[in-house]
Design an enzyme around this catalytic site. Structure first.
Site, PDB file in Angstrom:
ATOM      1  N   GLY A   9      21.057  -9.571  -9.843  1.00 32.42           N
ATOM      2  CA  GLY A   9      19.663  -8.690 -10.533  1.00 32.42           C
ATOM      3  C   GLY A   9      18.626  -9.511 -10.861  1.00 32.42           C
ATOM      4  N   SER A  11      15.066  -8.546  -9.152  1.00 33.57           N
ATOM      5  CA  SER A  11      14.749  -8.345  -8.834  1.00 33.57           C
ATOM      6  C   SER A  11      13.026  -7.976  -9.539  1.00 33.57           C
ATOM      7  CB  SER A  11      14.551  -6.869  -7.850  1.00 33.57           C
ATOM      8  OG  SER A  11      15.038  -5.975  -9.093  1.00 33.57           O
ATOM      9  N   ARG A  12      13.335  -7.940 -11.038  1.00 31.84           N
ATOM     10  CA  ARG A  12      11.867  -7.966 -12.023  1.00 31.84           C
ATOM     11  C   ARG A  12      12.899  -9.042 -13.103  1.00 31.84           C
ATOM     12  NH1 ARG A  12      14.677  -2.793 -14.465  1.00 31.84           N
ATOM     13  NH2 ARG A  12      15.996  -1.499 -12.473  1.00 31.84           N
ATOM     14  N   VAL A  56      26.535  -5.378  -7.017  1.00 28.29           N
ATOM     15  CA  VAL A  56      27.009  -6.199  -7.509  1.00 28.29           C
ATOM     16  C   VAL A  56      28.425  -5.295  -8.473  1.00 28.29           C
ATOM     17  CG1 VAL A  56      25.939  -8.482  -7.477  1.00 28.29           C
ATOM     18  CG2 VAL A  56      25.566  -6.687  -9.564  1.00 28.29           C
ATOM     19  N   ASN A  82      23.145 -12.013 -13.565  1.00 30.57           N
ATOM     20  CA  ASN A  82      22.369 -11.494 -14.744  1.00 30.57           C
ATOM     21  C   ASN A  82      21.860 -10.377 -14.648  1.00 30.57           C
ATOM     22  OD1 ASN A  82      18.976 -11.499 -15.706  1.00 30.57           O
ATOM     23  ND2 ASN A  82      19.464 -11.058 -13.680  1.00 30.57           N
ATOM     24  N   SER A 134      24.703 -11.222 -24.548  1.00 32.85           N
ATOM     25  CA  SER A 134      23.569 -10.662 -25.180  1.00 32.85           C
ATOM     26  C   SER A 134      23.836 -10.882 -26.664  1.00 32.85           C
ATOM     27  CB  SER A 134      23.351  -8.890 -24.552  1.00 32.85           C
ATOM     28  OG  SER A 134      22.417  -8.346 -25.912  1.00 32.85           O
ATOM     29  N   TYR A 147      27.314  -1.391 -24.248  1.00 33.27           N
ATOM     30  CA  TYR A 147      27.074  -1.769 -24.202  1.00 33.27           C
ATOM     31  C   TYR A 147      27.490  -3.275 -24.273  1.00 33.27           C
ATOM     32  CZ  TYR A 147      22.729  -5.094 -22.712  1.00 33.27           C
ATOM     33  OH  TYR A 147      22.381  -6.063 -22.949  1.00 33.27           O
ATOM     34  N   LYS A 151      29.635  -6.997 -23.005  1.00 26.18           N
ATOM     35  CA  LYS A 151      28.711  -8.164 -23.016  1.00 26.18           C
ATOM     36  C   LYS A 151      29.931  -9.531 -23.801  1.00 26.18           C
ATOM     37  CE  LYS A 151      24.703  -7.941 -21.098  1.00 26.18           C
ATOM     38  NZ  LYS A 151      24.818  -8.153 -19.994  1.00 26.18           N
ATOM     39  N   ILE A 180      14.671  -9.170 -25.663  1.00 29.39           N
ATOM     40  CA  ILE A 180      13.871  -9.949 -24.400  1.00 29.39           C
ATOM     41  C   ILE A 180      12.109  -8.740 -23.912  1.00 29.39           C
ATOM     42  CG2 ILE A 180      13.066 -11.044 -22.460  1.00 29.39           C
ATOM     43  CD1 ILE A 180      14.677 -12.004 -25.364  1.00 29.39           C
TER      44      ILE A 180
END
Ligand code: NAP
Length: 239
Positions: A9, A11-12, A56, A82, A134, A147, A151, A180
């Site tokens: 992950g 790319s950003r 992934v 990530n 997280s 979520y 995590k 973040i």
């Protein structure tokens, strides 16, 4: 330790900041991404990192990604798990597809990634794995229960692997970021984000580079006796 790292992950967001942070510290960097080819290629051109399209959540993609890294950069010494996805829904509205989307994106993906990279680390009897959990995995989160569960699962996986792989010279740590400033939080309106910032001791949201440098620290020669830890990068959101 071999200074070649695979970041999923990349790319950003936090992953892209990690690509930059590791490159700046002299690491050879490979990163994978799901679909944002333009952003990934721009980052590869900027940093010299190797960009690979790979989902992934698919074992075959992960395996091919590892093969490509071997072809171009050789074995890896560190892995940063990530890549992840988020979704907000009330628990009573969750469908099987919602559950699978989040569990596969955040947990199955890490299972595949670590299994693919492990032979390199075991061969060297040296290496570092960092997972990205997280604060919600630590504290729980209303309307993000799947979520938070995924995590929290990562925390259990990371601690277990620290126990299992320690004698092979492999350290496994986990970062648990707070809120973040990335696209992942685009679903929140400005008032909600302001409220979340005010809940931190430092009174602000976190920046991607702050998480990236913590991840890099955990992979570095400065952390050779650190394993099995869940390191909050939250500005004091949950302590
Ligand atoms: P982001 O901006 O949404 O970026 C997600 C990255 O993961 C992108 O590079 C994306 O690739 C990649 N990705 C997602 N699913 C993938 C898949 N199946 N296969 C390959 N790549 C995949 O996210 P972020 O905010 O930087 O978050 C990064 C990690 O930190 C996640 O695990 C997230 O849960 C965790 N985290 C974030 C926060 C926060 O406040 N932002 C807080 C705590 C934890 P594409 O660009 O190609 O889609």
């Amino acid at each position: 330790m071999r200074k070649t790292v695979w970041i999923t992950g990349g790319s950003r967001g936090i992953g892209a900041a990690a690509v930059r942070a590791f490159v700046q510290d002299g690491w050879k960097v490979a990163f994978c991404y799901r679909s944002r080819t333009e952003q990934a290629e721009a980052l590869a051109a900027e940093t010299g990192a190797l960009a690979i399209q790979a989902d992934v959540t698919k074992r075959e993609d992960v395996q091919k990604c590892m093969e490509r890294i071997h072809e171009v950069l050789g074995p890896v010494g560190a892995v940063v798990c990530n890549a992840g996805v988020a979704q907000q829904k009330m628990f009573c509205d969750l469908t099987d597809d919602d559950w699978d989307y989040v569990m596969n994106g955040n947990l199955r993906s890490v299972f595949y990634t670590i299994q693919a990279a492990l032979p390199d680390l075991v061969h060297d009897k040296d290496g570092a794995i960092v997972t990205v959990s997280s604060v919600w995995g630590v504290a729980g989160a209303s309307c993000e229960s799947h979520y938070a569960a995924s995590k929290a699962g990562l925390i259990g996986l990371s601690k277990s692997l620290a126990h299992e792989l320690g004698l092979s010279g492999i350290r496994v740590n986990c970062v648990a970021p707070g809120v973040i400033d990335t696209e992942m939080n685009a679903m929140h309106d400005a008032d909600t984000l302001r409220g979340l910032a005010e809940e931190t001791d430092l009174g602000r949201l976190g920046r991607v580079d702050e998480v990236a440098r913590t991840i890099r620290y955990l992979c570095s020669e400065d952390a050779t006796f650190v394993t099995g830890q869940i390191l909050g990068v939250t500005g004091g959101f949950v302590i």
